[in-house]
Design a protein around this motif. Sequence first.
Motif, PDB file in Angstrom:
ATOM      1  N   UNK A  24      -8.317  16.884  31.270  1.00  0.00           N
ATOM      2  CA  UNK A  24      -8.165  15.475  31.647  1.00  0.00           C
ATOM      3  C   UNK A  24      -9.436  14.978  32.343  1.00  0.00           C
ATOM      4  N   UNK A  25     -10.259  14.167  31.661  1.00  0.00           N
ATOM      5  CA  UNK A  25     -10.091  13.767  30.266  1.00  0.00           C
ATOM      6  C   UNK A  25     -10.541  14.880  29.329  1.00  0.00           C
ATOM      7  N   UNK A  26      -9.966  14.907  28.143  1.00  0.00           N
ATOM      8  CA  UNK A  26     -10.313  15.922  27.166  1.00  0.00           C
ATOM      9  C   UNK A  26     -10.671  15.310  25.830  1.00  0.00           C
ATOM     10  N   UNK A  27     -11.003  16.160  24.881  1.00  0.00           N
ATOM     11  CA  UNK A  27     -11.351  15.691  23.538  1.00  0.00           C
ATOM     12  C   UNK A  27     -10.974  16.753  22.518  1.00  0.00           C
ATOM     13  N   UNK A  28     -10.665  16.280  21.316  1.00  0.00           N
ATOM     14  CA  UNK A  28     -10.331  17.163  20.200  1.00  0.00           C
ATOM     15  C   UNK A  28     -11.202  16.752  19.016  1.00  0.00           C
ATOM     16  N   UNK A  29     -11.934  17.721  18.458  1.00  0.00           N
ATOM     17  CA  UNK A  29     -12.743  17.468  17.274  1.00  0.00           C
ATOM     18  C   UNK A  29     -12.081  18.036  16.038  1.00  0.00           C
ATOM     19  N   UNK A  30     -12.089  17.253  14.947  1.00  0.00           N
ATOM     20  CA  UNK A  30     -11.392  17.623  13.716  1.00  0.00           C
ATOM     21  C   UNK A  30     -12.393  17.696  12.577  1.00  0.00           C
ATOM     22  N   UNK A  31     -12.302  18.779  11.807  1.00  0.00           N
ATOM     23  CA  UNK A  31     -13.184  18.963  10.651  1.00  0.00           C
ATOM     24  C   UNK A  31     -12.366  19.551   9.509  1.00  0.00           C
ATOM     25  N   UNK A  32     -12.398  18.892   8.337  1.00  0.00           N
ATOM     26  CA  UNK A  32     -11.692  19.376   7.145  1.00  0.00           C
ATOM     27  C   UNK A  32     -10.206  19.623   7.417  1.00  0.00           C
ATOM     28  N   UNK A  33      -9.610  18.734   8.206  1.00  0.00           N
ATOM     29  CA  UNK A  33      -8.171  18.808   8.451  1.00  0.00           C
ATOM     30  C   UNK A  33      -7.754  19.804   9.499  1.00  0.00           C
ATOM     31  N   UNK A  34      -8.712  20.512  10.107  1.00  0.00           N
ATOM     32  CA  UNK A  34      -8.395  21.518  11.117  1.00  0.00           C
ATOM     33  C   UNK A  34      -9.019  21.140  12.448  1.00  0.00           C
ATOM     34  N   UNK A  35      -8.487  21.718  13.504  1.00  0.00           N
ATOM     35  CA  UNK A  35      -9.055  21.528  14.830  1.00  0.00           C
ATOM     36  C   UNK A  35     -10.289  22.421  14.948  1.00  0.00           C
ATOM     37  N   UNK A  36     -11.426  21.803  15.185  1.00  0.00           N
ATOM     38  CA  UNK A  36     -12.684  22.549  15.244  1.00  0.00           C
ATOM     39  C   UNK A  36     -13.150  22.782  16.668  1.00  0.00           C
ATOM     40  N   UNK A  37     -12.754  21.909  17.578  1.00  0.00           N
ATOM     41  CA  UNK A  37     -13.145  22.073  18.974  1.00  0.00           C
ATOM     42  C   UNK A  37     -12.133  21.341  19.833  1.00  0.00           C
ATOM     43  N   UNK A  38     -11.861  21.881  21.014  1.00  0.00           N
ATOM     44  CA  UNK A  38     -10.992  21.234  21.984  1.00  0.00           C
ATOM     45  C   UNK A  38     -11.470  21.626  23.373  1.00  0.00           C
ATOM     46  N   UNK A  39     -11.534  20.664  24.293  1.00  0.00           N
ATOM     47  CA  UNK A  39     -12.019  20.969  25.637  1.00  0.00           C
ATOM     48  C   UNK A  39     -12.245  19.721  26.443  1.00  0.00           C
ATOM     49  N   UNK A  40     -12.957  19.843  27.565  1.00  0.00           N
ATOM     50  CA  UNK A  40     -13.280  18.673  28.381  1.00  0.00           C
ATOM     51  C   UNK A  40     -14.060  17.651  27.563  1.00  0.00           C
ATOM     52  N   UNK A  41     -13.767  16.392  27.785  1.00  0.00           N
ATOM     53  CA  UNK A  41     -14.366  15.325  26.978  1.00  0.00           C
ATOM     54  C   UNK A  41     -15.888  15.338  27.044  1.00  0.00           C
ATOM     55  N   UNK A  42     -16.445  15.529  28.235  1.00  0.00           N
ATOM     56  CA  UNK A  42     -17.905  15.466  28.354  1.00  0.00           C
ATOM     57  C   UNK A  42     -18.583  16.598  27.605  1.00  0.00           C
ATOM     58  N   UNK A  43     -17.973  17.762  27.604  1.00  0.00           N
ATOM     59  CA  UNK A  43     -18.566  18.906  26.899  1.00  0.00           C
ATOM     60  C   UNK A  43     -18.489  18.720  25.385  1.00  0.00           C
ATOM     61  N   UNK A  44     -17.322  18.271  24.911  1.00  0.00           N
ATOM     62  CA  UNK A  44     -17.150  18.099  23.462  1.00  0.00           C
ATOM     63  C   UNK A  44     -18.083  17.021  22.937  1.00  0.00           C
ATOM     64  N   UNK A  45     -18.137  15.880  23.594  1.00  0.00           N
ATOM     65  CA  UNK A  45     -18.961  14.771  23.084  1.00  0.00           C
ATOM     66  C   UNK A  45     -20.455  15.033  23.271  1.00  0.00           C
ATOM     67  N   UNK A  46     -20.793  15.908  24.217  1.00  0.00           N
ATOM     68  CA  UNK A  46     -22.215  16.226  24.425  1.00  0.00           C
ATOM     69  C   UNK A  46     -22.760  17.089  23.300  1.00  0.00           C
ATOM     70  N   UNK A  47     -21.925  17.892  22.676  1.00  0.00           N
ATOM     71  CA  UNK A  47     -22.407  18.833  21.663  1.00  0.00           C
ATOM     72  C   UNK A  47     -21.892  18.527  20.259  1.00  0.00           C
TER      73      UNK A  47
END
Length: 661
Positions: A24-47
């Motif tokens: 909180x806040x978090x983020x989920x990245x999706x690629x080809x219909x699968x979950x590719x990354x999940x974690x803190x929002x700042x870390x996910x969006x930074x990379x």
Amino acid sequence: MTEMDLILTGGDVLTMNESFDLFSPGAVGIKDGAIAVVGPANEVTASHTADEIVDCSDCAVIPGLINGHTHAPMTLLRGLADDLRLDVWLMGYMMPVEREFVRPDFCWLGAQIACAEMLRSGVTCFGDMYYYEEAVADATAEVGMRAVCAQSILKFPTPDAASYDEGLRLAHDFVARWAGHELIVPAIGPHAAYTATAEMLEEGKALALEHDVPIHIHVAETEQEVEEHLEARDMAVVPWLDRQGLFEAKVTAHHCVHLEESELRTLRNRGAGIAHNPSSNLKLSSGFAPVAKMVALGIPVAIGTDGAASNNDLDMFEEVRLAALLAKGITEDPTTLPARQALAMATRLGADALHIGDRTGSLEVGKRADIAVVDLDRLHLTPQFHRRLDSIYSLLVYSGKSWDVLHVLCDGRWMLRDRELLTLDVEELKRRAVKTARRIDQFLMEREESVLSKLVAIGGVDRVETFEVQVKVHLDDASPVEEVLGSEEMPVVRSSWRHQYDTYFLFGDVERSRIRYREDEVLNEDGNVDDIVYRLTLIGETKDREFASSILLSRSRFDAPAVHSRRFYREYFQPVDELKVHKDRRRYHIRYGGTDFAINLDRVKKPELPGVFLEIKSRTWSAHDAERKAELMGELLDLFDVEKEVVKQEYVELAAQEAHS
């Protein structure tokens, strides 16, 4: 920067993994219909970057909910017959309507309506069991939802199979065609222990093992089911299923309301999952499932809505809340089944119970992107407290509503966006559903027009009308008759002694219909019960013609075995009045004049009537035959040489006179 197809960012991300990781806040990245990354929002969006980034601020991002058990096409039967016991609801209404209307197009339409309703409440996957499951699977796949679809198999004829052999063939073909589908997991659905045979379960299990697919089965839903199973098989339900080797396959057991702890341990040890259905169990008064024990034993328990005909909605938010509250009320312990555990049952544990936990149920890298986004900026979710990070679970379970769901993705594809369904035409579905309902209404209204039609609808009735020549005489003493019976002039072919307990259901229709429910105890000469026969007889107008000596030709008798309880028939037929007649009957079958006759000597115990009633009866098939038999009956009365008082009323009419005197 790693390229994603879609990133959901800025909300509270509830992974619902085994550690209950929450960002909180978090983020989920999706690629080809699968979950590719999940974690803190700042870390996910930074990379990571993406073709589309969706701001989920003031929202909860959760795994798509899993409806562990339903019958999707039954949305078309929603509200058809409510406030009835399970047996009356099922045998009296659901099954007759299903026999008449359930076809592939019915199942396809009902399944699409179910998908629309479930998507709106954040459901991305459901476990289903119904007829023509091919149509359910096709409708679901077209929408883009995930489902475990079990083809129903019963030991008696169903809308899609004349026998269980045919049902097994349907299941085999269905499994073979849908094996390996990206969204649909085919399954085998032996309906329940009481609708199965040992052979059927063995063959179903073999089919499930051959194709590595699950088995769905109703288990111990009602106390009556458990008691009748124990009486019939001298063994509780779960041990009996275990003896058939059913749990060698991946089993999901539905309801499990009335199980002993030892049976629950068997389910755990055999790796079975359970689908708990709180609303349906309450509405049908089936009882309270021991969910706290199930969870404590480590059994994966899903939460299900059951079908819309017995719930009457497919709202999983409502179901999760009710599951948590019921568990507390039953155990009288407010710490039982906390909100986080209840939400896990609707997500990760639900997937485990359906044996698909490897692909869905939690927001973890590698699993399919089945996701619901819940809008938290709502009045009924205000205010929110952040003293404890996991208070979000309580907020969702105890205060959240299905209409809070803002977005839904299944397999990484948008199903619901800004509360708008993207793969379904709701107005067209509603139009077709209304048209189907009008046809069902017409069918039921025509059935309700006569008692005979209602009797035929539940099966087993001999639809051939029978006629009977009869005479009834009141005697002070039966001994003169008994002396003649068995003589050379009147040889007795066979005889019996019975206690008959008759309940007459009376109706206010023009035919003056009455249904007699008879419990017929056949006694031996010591007065002990050798057998009990239950019989249902529909009787219309009692007199069609009168011969000499007040011998009557009666008609409108339709016989059926009474396969249900007296209570079932009372609740199903809803008579305007009810009368009871109990009698002690000595019955003699004789041959006289080359013709078969039944001689009854009846002592009426309820209402208590003095003396003995002599009845002489014979079935007939033509007017000429009736006249001949009437003449022979007159001769029999003369041979008995008794002071006789001819009685033209039936016993039910005598009982009515007593009741009103």
